[in-house]
Design a protein around this motif. Sequence first.
Motif, PDB file in Angstrom:
ATOM      1  N   LYS A  61       0.838  -1.207   0.000  1.00 21.65           N
ATOM      2  CA  LYS A  61       0.000   0.000   0.000  1.00 21.65           C
ATOM      3  C   LYS A  61       0.873   1.257   0.000  1.00 21.65           C
ATOM      4  O   LYS A  61       0.589   2.210  -0.721  1.00 21.65           O
ATOM      5  CB  LYS A  61      -0.918  -0.031   1.228  1.00 21.65           C
ATOM      6  CG  LYS A  61      -1.906   1.093   1.289  1.00 21.65           C
ATOM      7  CD  LYS A  61      -2.810   0.913   2.497  1.00 21.65           C
ATOM      8  CE  LYS A  61      -3.701   2.105   2.703  1.00 21.65           C
ATOM      9  NZ  LYS A  61      -4.570   1.952   3.859  1.00 21.65           N
ATOM     10  N   GLU A  62       1.941   1.237   0.792  1.00 20.09           N
ATOM     11  CA  GLU A  62       2.844   2.387   0.827  1.00 20.09           C
ATOM     12  C   GLU A  62       3.540   2.580  -0.517  1.00 20.09           C
ATOM     13  O   GLU A  62       3.699   3.702  -0.992  1.00 20.09           O
ATOM     14  CB  GLU A  62       3.861   2.222   1.946  1.00 20.09           C
ATOM     15  CG  GLU A  62       3.262   2.388   3.331  1.00 20.09           C
ATOM     16  CD  GLU A  62       4.216   2.023   4.448  1.00 20.09           C
ATOM     17  OE1 GLU A  62       5.354   1.580   4.165  1.00 20.09           O
ATOM     18  OE2 GLU A  62       3.821   2.177   5.616  1.00 20.09           O
ATOM     19  N   SER A  65       1.056   3.991  -2.978  1.00 21.40           N
ATOM     20  CA  SER A  65       0.634   5.372  -2.734  1.00 21.40           C
ATOM     21  C   SER A  65       1.556   6.366  -3.437  1.00 21.40           C
ATOM     22  O   SER A  65       1.166   7.514  -3.659  1.00 21.40           O
ATOM     23  CB  SER A  65       0.571   5.650  -1.236  1.00 21.40           C
ATOM     24  OG  SER A  65       1.863   5.570  -0.669  1.00 21.40           O
ATOM     25  N   TRP A 101      -8.898   0.876  -0.850  1.00 21.65           N
ATOM     26  CA  TRP A 101      -7.953  -0.069  -1.463  1.00 21.65           C
ATOM     27  C   TRP A 101      -8.617  -1.424  -1.625  1.00 21.65           C
ATOM     28  O   TRP A 101      -9.371  -1.871  -0.769  1.00 21.65           O
ATOM     29  CB  TRP A 101      -6.697  -0.205  -0.608  1.00 21.65           C
ATOM     30  CG  TRP A 101      -5.812   0.980  -0.692  1.00 21.65           C
ATOM     31  CD1 TRP A 101      -5.836   2.074   0.112  1.00 21.65           C
ATOM     32  CD2 TRP A 101      -4.784   1.200  -1.651  1.00 21.65           C
ATOM     33  NE1 TRP A 101      -4.884   2.969  -0.283  1.00 21.65           N
ATOM     34  CE2 TRP A 101      -4.213   2.463  -1.350  1.00 21.65           C
ATOM     35  CE3 TRP A 101      -4.282   0.468  -2.715  1.00 21.65           C
ATOM     36  CZ2 TRP A 101      -3.166   2.989  -2.099  1.00 21.65           C
ATOM     37  CZ3 TRP A 101      -3.237   0.997  -3.455  1.00 21.65           C
ATOM     38  CH2 TRP A 101      -2.694   2.244  -3.149  1.00 21.65           C
ATOM     39  N   GLN A 160      -6.344   1.218  -5.954  1.00 15.37           N
ATOM     40  CA  GLN A 160      -6.987   2.246  -5.136  1.00 15.37           C
ATOM     41  C   GLN A 160      -8.117   2.859  -5.957  1.00 15.37           C
ATOM     42  O   GLN A 160      -7.929   3.219  -7.108  1.00 15.37           O
ATOM     43  CB  GLN A 160      -6.002   3.326  -4.718  1.00 15.37           C
ATOM     44  CG  GLN A 160      -6.611   4.341  -3.779  1.00 15.37           C
ATOM     45  CD  GLN A 160      -5.608   5.376  -3.346  1.00 15.37           C
ATOM     46  OE1 GLN A 160      -4.625   5.633  -4.007  1.00 15.37           O
ATOM     47  NE2 GLN A 160      -5.861   5.979  -2.193  1.00 15.37           N
TER      48      GLN A 160
END
Length: 166
Positions: A61-62, A65, A101, A160
């Motif tokens: 996820k990081e 992003s 997400w 996302q």
Amino acid sequence: MNNKLRLVWIVALLLLVAGVVLTFMTFGQLDNVNKKLKDNLTDIGMMLQSKSDLSVYIAAKEAYSIIPGAHPVRFESVFDPSNAVAAENIRASEIELSDGWFLLRREVVIADGALDNMMTIIRKAEAQRPPWRLSSCTVKSSAIAAGHGRVVLLFEAMEQRNNAER
């Protein structure tokens, strides 16, 4: 003195009987304690697996992003028309994670494919940005043709979505 000696022997015998009784009671409780410990170890194992899974998703996820509007490529576009992977051989599912997400999953079943082509397919899917990652692979070799077999590939990607896309 004779009475004192008898009293000491009686007390010693009572302590010995009490010790034996307590020992057998402890042995009776060992099964319960052992079962509780095994249950706790199972729970700890599941928690560690969940922690591992969660840390992978948090790291992904990081990383995603950083990419604005992280959408993986259409999965079917990874396959060449010559690979003979039809759309009906691909099963799609998704899991909503949090904050918009989603974990996208694609299971590809190739009934009788050339096994030497599988790594090419996997590399191509993982080379996409954001990537489709191989999370599971099952291969059953063919009894008829050497180098061929049934292959089940499970790919995952994160996406996302904002509220308008849901």
